[in-house]
Design a protein around this motif. Structure first.
Motif, short mmCIF file in Angstrom:
data_model
loop_
_atom_site.label_atom_id
_atom_site.label_comp_id
_atom_site.label_asym_id
_atom_site.label_seq_id
_atom_site.Cartn_x
_atom_site.Cartn_y
_atom_site.Cartn_z
N GLN A 110 -16.91 76.80 -17.18
CA GLN A 110 -17.40 75.89 -18.22
C GLN A 110 -16.95 76.33 -19.60
O GLN A 110 -16.51 75.52 -20.42
N VAL A 111 -17.04 77.63 -19.87
CA VAL A 111 -16.60 78.14 -21.17
C VAL A 111 -15.10 77.89 -21.36
O VAL A 111 -14.66 77.45 -22.44
N MET A 112 -14.32 78.11 -20.30
CA MET A 112 -12.89 77.89 -20.41
C MET A 112 -12.57 76.41 -20.60
O MET A 112 -11.64 76.04 -21.35
N ASP A 113 -13.36 75.54 -19.94
CA ASP A 113 -13.13 74.09 -20.12
C ASP A 113 -13.45 73.66 -21.55
O ASP A 113 -12.70 72.87 -22.16
N LYS A 114 -14.56 74.19 -22.09
CA LYS A 114 -14.89 73.87 -23.48
C LYS A 114 -13.80 74.35 -24.43
O LYS A 114 -13.39 73.65 -25.37
N HIS A 115 -13.35 75.56 -24.20
CA HIS A 115 -12.29 76.08 -25.06
C HIS A 115 -11.01 75.26 -24.93
O HIS A 115 -10.31 74.99 -25.95
N LEU A 116 -10.74 74.78 -23.71
CA LEU A 116 -9.55 73.95 -23.51
C LEU A 116 -9.70 72.60 -24.22
O LEU A 116 -8.74 72.10 -24.86
N ASP A 117 -10.92 72.01 -24.15
CA ASP A 117 -11.16 70.74 -24.85
C ASP A 117 -11.01 70.93 -26.36
O ASP A 117 -10.43 70.07 -27.07
N PHE A 118 -11.52 72.04 -26.86
CA PHE A 118 -11.39 72.33 -28.28
C PHE A 118 -9.92 72.48 -28.68
O PHE A 118 -9.48 71.94 -29.71
N LEU B 254 -7.35 71.19 -27.15
CA LEU B 254 -6.71 69.88 -27.07
C LEU B 254 -7.07 69.02 -28.28
O LEU B 254 -6.20 68.30 -28.85
N GLY B 255 -8.36 69.07 -28.71
CA GLY B 255 -8.76 68.31 -29.91
C GLY B 255 -8.03 68.78 -31.15
O GLY B 255 -7.56 67.97 -31.96
N GLN B 256 -7.92 70.09 -31.30
CA GLN B 256 -7.21 70.63 -32.45
C GLN B 256 -5.74 70.24 -32.41
O GLN B 256 -5.16 69.84 -33.43
N THR B 257 -5.15 70.29 -31.25
CA THR B 257 -3.74 69.92 -31.14
C THR B 257 -3.53 68.45 -31.46
O THR B 257 -2.56 68.06 -32.16
N GLU B 258 -4.44 67.62 -30.92
CA GLU B 258 -4.32 66.17 -31.21
C GLU B 258 -4.52 65.90 -32.69
O GLU B 258 -3.82 65.06 -33.30
N ARG B 259 -5.44 66.59 -33.33
CA ARG B 259 -5.69 66.40 -34.77
C ARG B 259 -4.48 66.80 -35.59
O ARG B 259 -4.05 66.07 -36.51
#
Length: 229
Positions: free
Chosen positions: A189-197, A199-204
């Motif tokens: 779960q922690v790794m998934d959250k970090h991955l989502d973060f 991805l969000g930063q990269t998209e931004r």
């Protein structure tokens, strides 16, 4: 005064003549003649000591002569044979007789008696051991029964303890597996959250970069149109 010199037998008719006895010589010594004895085997008496001394010397010479003859005979017998000894030929085989068959049967019968005696002794030992075991008194039987029951209980207890230990080992493995699964799920779960973060930063960052690029192109086009007018 007369002197006794002992008794001696008068030579019989089968003895060789005195001429032949005198003709035999050993080592240069001639055989002295035998003294003449009167009939009846009475002791010989001599008139003087000289006659007795001479008779004793004659007897000594005769004994010495016989000893020399015996020594020479032993030397001759001790010499090696001059001819080769005849080879020993094997005896032809012969058939067994009744006595030999009887001895063979007696030998077999003696061995059979020995084997039978050993077998009987073995059976007697087994019977004595069985009787000794059956003659145990009641107290010894009770003690032995209690000892056997105690040993059986210890055996059952050991088996139960081993089963319980195996059960708890399996439970420990299950608990450890569940704990490890929980830790792995939380880590995921922690790794998934970090991955989502990420991805969000990269998209931004990508959106901002595209916006800046678009604005820069519009400004350049406007500047180029103003200068041409």
């Amino acid at each position: 005064q007369g002197v006794d010199a002992g008794t001696a037998l008068e030579p019989d008719d089968t003895s060789p003549p005195r001429s032949q006895l005198r003709s035999i010589s050993v080592a240069g010594m001639a055989r002295p003649p035998l003294p003449a004895l009167p009939p009846g085997h009475e002791p010989v008496t001599y008139a003087t000591r000289e006659e007795a001394r001479s008779a004793a010397l004659e007897e000594a010479r005769r004994i010495h002569y016989e000893e020399e003859v015996l020594h020479r005979a032993e030397d001759i017998l001790a010499r090696p044979p001059r001819t080769k000894p005849m080879p020993s030929f094997p005896e032809p085989p012969r058939n067994k007789v009744h006595w030999e068959h009887l001895l063979e049967e007696m030998r077999w019968l003696a061995g059979d008696f020995v084997r039978e005696r050993k077998f009987r002794a073995k059976l007697a030992r087994k019977a004595a051991y069985a009787v000794a075991r059956s003659n145990l008194d009641l107290e010894s039987r009770v003690i032995k029964r209690a000892h056997d029951e105690h040993a059986n209980q210890r055996k059952v207890a050991r088996h139960v303890a081993n089963e319980i230990m195996h059960f708890w080992i399996k439970v420990e493995k299950v608990v450890r597996f569940k704990a490890q699964s929980t830790i792995d799920s939380k880590r995921k779960q922690v790794m998934d959250k970090h991955l989502d973060f990420m991805l969000g930063q990269t998209e931004r960052y990508s959106t901002m970069l595209a916006t800046k690029l678009v604005r820069g192109g519009v400004d350049a086009d406007s500047d180029a149109g103003g200068g041409g007018g």
